[in-house]
Design an enzyme around this catalytic site. Structure first.
Site, PDB file in Angstrom:
ATOM      1  N   TYR A 117      81.178  72.374  -6.744  1.00  0.00           N
ATOM      2  CA  TYR A 117      80.699  72.710  -5.398  1.00  0.00           C
ATOM      3  C   TYR A 117      79.919  71.562  -4.768  1.00  0.00           C
ATOM      4  O   TYR A 117      79.647  71.557  -3.567  1.00  0.00           O
ATOM      5  CB  TYR A 117      79.812  73.970  -5.398  1.00  0.00           C
ATOM      6  CG  TYR A 117      80.455  75.230  -5.926  1.00  0.00           C
ATOM      7  CD1 TYR A 117      81.835  75.297  -6.163  1.00  0.00           C
ATOM      8  CD2 TYR A 117      79.698  76.361  -6.198  1.00  0.00           C
ATOM      9  CE1 TYR A 117      82.421  76.452  -6.659  1.00  0.00           C
ATOM     10  CE2 TYR A 117      80.280  77.521  -6.685  1.00  0.00           C
ATOM     11  CZ  TYR A 117      81.643  77.553  -6.924  1.00  0.00           C
ATOM     12  OH  TYR A 117      82.220  78.698  -7.425  1.00  0.00           O
ATOM     13  N   HIS A 178      85.027  76.321 -15.690  1.00  0.00           N
ATOM     14  CA  HIS A 178      85.479  76.789 -14.369  1.00  0.00           C
ATOM     15  C   HIS A 178      86.913  77.333 -14.391  1.00  0.00           C
ATOM     16  O   HIS A 178      87.236  78.294 -13.694  1.00  0.00           O
ATOM     17  CB  HIS A 178      85.373  75.621 -13.375  1.00  0.00           C
ATOM     18  CG  HIS A 178      85.077  76.045 -11.979  1.00  0.00           C
ATOM     19  ND1 HIS A 178      84.230  75.377 -11.146  1.00  0.00           N
ATOM     20  CD2 HIS A 178      85.524  77.098 -11.242  1.00  0.00           C
ATOM     21  CE1 HIS A 178      84.176  75.978  -9.974  1.00  0.00           C
ATOM     22  NE2 HIS A 178      84.955  77.030 -10.003  1.00  0.00           N
TER      23      HIS A 178
HETATM   24  P1  NAP Z   1      82.755  85.915  -0.311  1.00  0.00           P
HETATM   25  O1  NAP Z   1      81.433  86.173  -0.923  1.00  0.00           O
HETATM   26  O2  NAP Z   1      83.847  86.866  -0.593  1.00  0.00           O
HETATM   27  O3  NAP Z   1      82.630  85.830   1.261  1.00  0.00           O
HETATM   28  C1  NAP Z   1      81.736  84.947   1.867  1.00  0.00           C
HETATM   29  C2  NAP Z   1      81.869  85.174   3.358  1.00  0.00           C
HETATM   30  O4  NAP Z   1      81.376  86.476   3.649  1.00  0.00           O
HETATM   31  C3  NAP Z   1      81.061  84.196   4.189  1.00  0.00           C
HETATM   32  O5  NAP Z   1      81.878  83.784   5.256  1.00  0.00           O
HETATM   33  C4  NAP Z   1      79.884  85.032   4.692  1.00  0.00           C
HETATM   34  O6  NAP Z   1      79.522  84.639   5.982  1.00  0.00           O
HETATM   35  C5  NAP Z   1      80.446  86.422   4.708  1.00  0.00           C
HETATM   36  N1  NAP Z   1      79.432  87.444   4.452  1.00  0.00           N
HETATM   37  C6  NAP Z   1      78.562  87.491   3.412  1.00  0.00           C
HETATM   38  N2  NAP Z   1      77.799  88.591   3.470  1.00  0.00           N
HETATM   39  C7  NAP Z   1      78.195  89.262   4.576  1.00  0.00           C
HETATM   40  C8  NAP Z   1      77.775  90.457   5.182  1.00  0.00           C
HETATM   41  N3  NAP Z   1      76.805  91.199   4.652  1.00  0.00           N
HETATM   42  N4  NAP Z   1      78.394  90.861   6.322  1.00  0.00           N
HETATM   43  C9  NAP Z   1      79.384  90.117   6.867  1.00  0.00           C
HETATM   44  N5  NAP Z   1      79.834  88.964   6.345  1.00  0.00           N
HETATM   45  C10 NAP Z   1      79.230  88.536   5.189  1.00  0.00           C
HETATM   46  O7  NAP Z   1      83.276  84.423  -0.666  1.00  0.00           O
HETATM   47  P2  NAP Z   1      82.626  83.211  -1.463  1.00  0.00           P
HETATM   48  O8  NAP Z   1      81.238  82.920  -1.075  1.00  0.00           O
HETATM   49  O9  NAP Z   1      83.580  82.107  -1.390  1.00  0.00           O
HETATM   50  O10 NAP Z   1      82.641  83.778  -2.951  1.00  0.00           O
HETATM   51  C11 NAP Z   1      81.469  84.269  -3.576  1.00  0.00           C
HETATM   52  C12 NAP Z   1      81.006  83.321  -4.646  1.00  0.00           C
HETATM   53  O11 NAP Z   1      81.878  83.358  -5.761  1.00  0.00           O
HETATM   54  C13 NAP Z   1      81.049  81.842  -4.228  1.00  0.00           C
HETATM   55  O12 NAP Z   1      79.998  81.520  -3.360  1.00  0.00           O
HETATM   56  C14 NAP Z   1      80.985  81.178  -5.569  1.00  0.00           C
HETATM   57  O13 NAP Z   1      79.652  81.158  -6.047  1.00  0.00           O
HETATM   58  C15 NAP Z   1      81.867  82.105  -6.412  1.00  0.00           C
HETATM   59  N6  NAP Z   1      83.251  81.625  -6.535  1.00  0.00           N
HETATM   60  C16 NAP Z   1      83.716  81.306  -7.783  1.00  0.00           C
HETATM   61  C17 NAP Z   1      85.013  80.875  -7.958  1.00  0.00           C
HETATM   62  C18 NAP Z   1      85.508  80.517  -9.326  1.00  0.00           C
HETATM   63  O14 NAP Z   1      86.603  79.990  -9.464  1.00  0.00           O
HETATM   64  N7  NAP Z   1      84.730  80.774 -10.355  1.00  0.00           N
HETATM   65  C19 NAP Z   1      85.876  80.760  -6.859  1.00  0.00           C
HETATM   66  C20 NAP Z   1      85.388  81.105  -5.608  1.00  0.00           C
HETATM   67  C21 NAP Z   1      84.088  81.549  -5.458  1.00  0.00           C
HETATM   68  P3  NAP Z   1      77.971  84.343   6.378  1.00  0.00           P
HETATM   69  O15 NAP Z   1      77.619  83.020   5.769  1.00  0.00           O
HETATM   70  O16 NAP Z   1      78.005  84.340   7.859  1.00  0.00           O
HETATM   71  O17 NAP Z   1      77.162  85.474   5.828  1.00  0.00           O
END
Ligand code: NAP
Length: 339
Positions: A117, A178
């Site tokens: 990241y 990862h």
């Molecule tokens: P996510 O949590 O599914 O979605 C994030 C999106 O949701 C952002 O655009 C955010 O916008 C919005 N959001 C968050 N809370 C909200 C709410 N209460 N109401 C409306 N919209 C909301 O996607 P992600 O952040 O990509 O995934 C979560 C975490 O998983 C990552 O941050 C990372 O730490 C981890 N991850 C791991 C892998 C892996 O391969 N291990 C892959 C991908 C992700 P705002 O900023 O406007 O709130």
């Protein structure tokens, strides 16, 4: 209440030293037992201390069972991990640091980052600032990071040390691989050594499914404490989750809200919106709560302080079996990323 045994000396200064390391603890008098002390002698002493049930409840905690009072789960490594946190994928610079700070101020105690990241420095900086400002102590926050396939897993010791250096928070609570990689067993064994050296507390995997786990687990010494995979109502992994949980390994979902570019469809889904209205909460809260009730830890990503706060408010309502089943029925095996 710490418990100690000794070869022949008394408790000495352990009492005062330990007390200063655990200033919030309710300190009870210790006792040294000679070798050969019977179980009943110890039980008699313990019973005489009048320890209330709530103070001994920890010993009854089961690995992998979510505690909705403390909002934590006991890992097979012996450490407790919060069941809701903040994901930091795609957050950088000041936005990342202020999002982590905002989360910590709102009571979030689990932060997910990764070498890939490119934001471990900002995450570490925000945590150190929060400690310096008295918002948290280091022990209060659980930090997960990950090393990446390719050159990092080929040279795991250097890659792991680089994560520790960039975060600069004394130790890392959990390090994940990862993705599967041709060097994954070698990389995992390197993390095992960092665990033995006390620099990392728990180990986990990310993007490991049934077949991958079946071939990987027999090759390593320390059973992973966690598997972090893509999980949301449109991609539920209903075959994989129980397979992992039955092994005493905790499951954590990434992209809980579908991931950037997909959140609008999920948050506006008719079934989810309808359930949200019934409980007077948001669609995001319903999806996160659905995960928690399935025993899946959530790490939604956000840089919006209102969303960050909203994503912590998951404990004042309960989805009924019928509501859980209606969300379960939304599964369409639709992965939102390739891994
Ligand atoms: P996510 O949590 O599914 O979605 C994030 C999106 O949701 C952002 O655009 C955010 O916008 C919005 N959001 C968050 N809370 C909200 C709410 N209460 N109401 C409306 N919209 C909301 O996607 P992600 O952040 O990509 O995934 C979560 C975490 O998983 C990552 O941050 C990372 O730490 C981890 N991850 C791991 C892998 C892996 O391969 N291990 C892959 C991908 C992700 P705002 O900023 O406007 O709130």
């Amino acid at each position: 209440m710490p418990f100690c045994t000794s070869h022949s000396s008394g408790i000495g200064s352990s009492d005062t030293n330990l007390h200063s390391l655990a200033p919030k603890a309710n300190w009870l008098g210790g006792k040294r037992f000679a070798s050969g002390t019977s179980k009943s002698e110890m039980e008699t002493w313990l019973n005489g201390l009048d320890i209330k049930q709530s103070q001994t409840a920890d010993s009854a905690k089961q690995v992998g069972v979510f505690d909705f009072q403390t909002k934590t789960v006991l890992l097979n490594s012996g450490y407790e991990m919060p069941i809701n946190g903040l994901g930091t994928y795609s957050l950088h610079g000041d936005v990342c640091a202020s999002s982590v700070k905002s989360a910590l101020k709102n009571g979030v105690r689990l932060i997910d980052t990764a070498s890939a990241y490119g934001n471990e420095e900002e995450v570490g900086q925000a945590i150190r600032e929060a400690i310096n400002e008295g918002i948290i102590e280091r022990e209060d926050v659980f930090v997960i990071t990950k090393i990446y396939p390719g050159s990092e897993m080929a040279n795991p010791e250097a890659a792991i040390q680089a994560c520790l250096d960039r975060l600069d928070i004394d130790y890392v609570d959990m390090m994940l691989l990862h993705h599967p990689d041709r060097n994954d067993v070698k990389a995992y064994k390197a993390i095992e050594q960092f665990v033995r050296d006390g620099k990392i507390r728990s180990i986990g995997l990310s993007n490991w499914y049934v077949e991958e786990l079946e071939s990987f687990l027999p090759q390593v010494t320390i059973t992973p404490a966690l598997v972090q995979n893509e999980i949301h109502p449109y991609y539920q992994e209903n075959d994989v989750i129980p397979f992992i949980q039955e092994k005493g390994i905790v499951v954590q979902g990434w992209y809980p809200l579908g991931g950037r570019g997909h959140t609008a469809e999920l948050l506006n889904d008719n079934t989810i919106s309808c359930i949200a209205r019934m409980h007077g909460v948001s669609s995001a809260q319903v999806i996160l709560r659905w995960n928690l009730q399935k025993g899946v830890v959530v790490i939604p990503g956000s840089s919006n302080p209102d969303h960050i706060k909203e994503n912590t408010e998951l404990y004042h309502f309960i989805l009924t079996d019928n509501e859980m089943n209606r969300i379960n029925a939304l599964d369409r095996n639709e992965k939102h990323d390739w891994y």
